[in-house]
Design a protein around this motif. Structure first.
Motif, PDB file in Angstrom:
ATOM      1  N   GLY A  84       0.817  -1.216   0.000  1.00  0.00           N
ATOM      2  CA  GLY A  84       0.000   0.000   0.000  1.00  0.00           C
ATOM      3  C   GLY A  84       0.840   1.251   0.000  1.00  0.00           C
ATOM      4  O   GLY A  84       0.546   2.219  -0.710  1.00  0.00           O
ATOM      5  N   LEU A  85       1.909   1.231   0.779  1.00  0.00           N
ATOM      6  CA  LEU A  85       2.801   2.383   0.811  1.00  0.00           C
ATOM      7  C   LEU A  85       3.492   2.581  -0.535  1.00  0.00           C
ATOM      8  O   LEU A  85       3.567   3.700  -1.051  1.00  0.00           O
ATOM      9  N   LEU A  86       3.976   1.497  -1.132  1.00  0.00           N
ATOM     10  CA  LEU A  86       4.621   1.592  -2.442  1.00  0.00           C
ATOM     11  C   LEU A  86       3.641   2.047  -3.522  1.00  0.00           C
ATOM     12  O   LEU A  86       4.016   2.800  -4.429  1.00  0.00           O
ATOM     13  N   TRP A  87       2.402   1.583  -3.447  1.00  0.00           N
ATOM     14  CA  TRP A  87       1.392   1.998  -4.425  1.00  0.00           C
ATOM     15  C   TRP A  87       1.217   3.519  -4.395  1.00  0.00           C
ATOM     16  O   TRP A  87       1.169   4.171  -5.444  1.00  0.00           O
ATOM     17  N   LEU A  88       1.130   4.080  -3.189  1.00  0.00           N
ATOM     18  CA  LEU A  88       0.946   5.524  -3.069  1.00  0.00           C
ATOM     19  C   LEU A  88       2.190   6.292  -3.501  1.00  0.00           C
ATOM     20  O   LEU A  88       2.079   7.341  -4.161  1.00  0.00           O
TER      21      LEU A  88
ATOM     22  N   PRO B  90       0.021   3.905 -17.479  1.00  0.00           N
ATOM     23  CA  PRO B  90      -1.345   4.010 -18.030  1.00  0.00           C
ATOM     24  C   PRO B  90      -2.438   3.533 -17.090  1.00  0.00           C
ATOM     25  O   PRO B  90      -3.503   4.152 -17.006  1.00  0.00           O
ATOM     26  N   VAL B  91      -2.209   2.452 -16.369  1.00  0.00           N
ATOM     27  CA  VAL B  91      -3.255   1.924 -15.483  1.00  0.00           C
ATOM     28  C   VAL B  91      -3.538   2.913 -14.359  1.00  0.00           C
ATOM     29  O   VAL B  91      -4.708   3.182 -14.037  1.00  0.00           O
ATOM     30  N   MET B  92      -2.492   3.468 -13.783  1.00  0.00           N
ATOM     31  CA  MET B  92      -2.690   4.417 -12.688  1.00  0.00           C
ATOM     32  C   MET B  92      -3.299   5.726 -13.184  1.00  0.00           C
ATOM     33  O   MET B  92      -4.076   6.358 -12.471  1.00  0.00           O
ATOM     34  N   ALA B  93      -2.959   6.125 -14.381  1.00  0.00           N
ATOM     35  CA  ALA B  93      -3.539   7.354 -14.933  1.00  0.00           C
ATOM     36  C   ALA B  93      -5.030   7.175 -15.201  1.00  0.00           C
ATOM     37  O   ALA B  93      -5.815   8.112 -15.019  1.00  0.00           O
TER      38      ALA B  93
ATOM     39  N   ILE C 284      -7.052   2.462  -3.214  1.00  0.00           N
ATOM     40  CA  ILE C 284      -6.338   1.192  -3.345  1.00  0.00           C
ATOM     41  C   ILE C 284      -5.155   1.142  -2.391  1.00  0.00           C
ATOM     42  O   ILE C 284      -4.954   0.159  -1.662  1.00  0.00           O
ATOM     43  N   GLY C 285      -4.364   2.200  -2.354  1.00  0.00           N
ATOM     44  CA  GLY C 285      -3.193   2.233  -1.479  1.00  0.00           C
ATOM     45  C   GLY C 285      -3.555   2.160  -0.012  1.00  0.00           C
ATOM     46  O   GLY C 285      -2.981   1.374   0.751  1.00  0.00           O
ATOM     47  N   PHE C 286      -4.534   2.966   0.390  1.00  0.00           N
ATOM     48  CA  PHE C 286      -4.930   2.948   1.796  1.00  0.00           C
ATOM     49  C   PHE C 286      -5.647   1.654   2.163  1.00  0.00           C
ATOM     50  O   PHE C 286      -5.524   1.170   3.287  1.00  0.00           O
TER      51      PHE C 286
END
Length: 87
Positions: A44-48, A59-62, A71-73
């Motif tokens: 979760g930390l890496l995602w944020l 592209p997926v995150m955009a 998602i991250g939290f």
């Protein structure tokens, strides 16, 4: 001045015959559980962090947009909820 009456309190001791013993299996948590718990929190930390640094380039995150925060939290919350079962 008149002295107040002292109330006598009843003795509230627990009757040991009313209690039933409960067996608790209190062993340590398996290693995979701790790894999974910490993995969720780190993921979760890496995602944020990745979303902040390169969210527009992936592209997926955009496409997801502000749902990246959820998602991250959510990943971090799952890891934190797992800490309640950790022994």
């Amino acid at each position: 001045m008149p002295k107040s009456k002292v109330r006598k309190k009843q003795d509230y001791t627990i009757n040991p015959t009313n209690r039933t013993p409960v067996k608790i299996s209190a062993g340590p948590s398996p290693v995979w559980y701790v790894v999974l718990m910490l993995g969720f929190m780190v993921a979760g930390l890496l995602w944020l962090i990745i979303y902040y640094l390169a969210g527009g380039l992936i592209p997926v995150m955009a496409d997801i947009g502000p749902w990246n925060f959820i998602i991250g939290f959510a990943l971090m919350v799952v890891g934190l909820l797992m800490t309640m079962r950790w022994r």
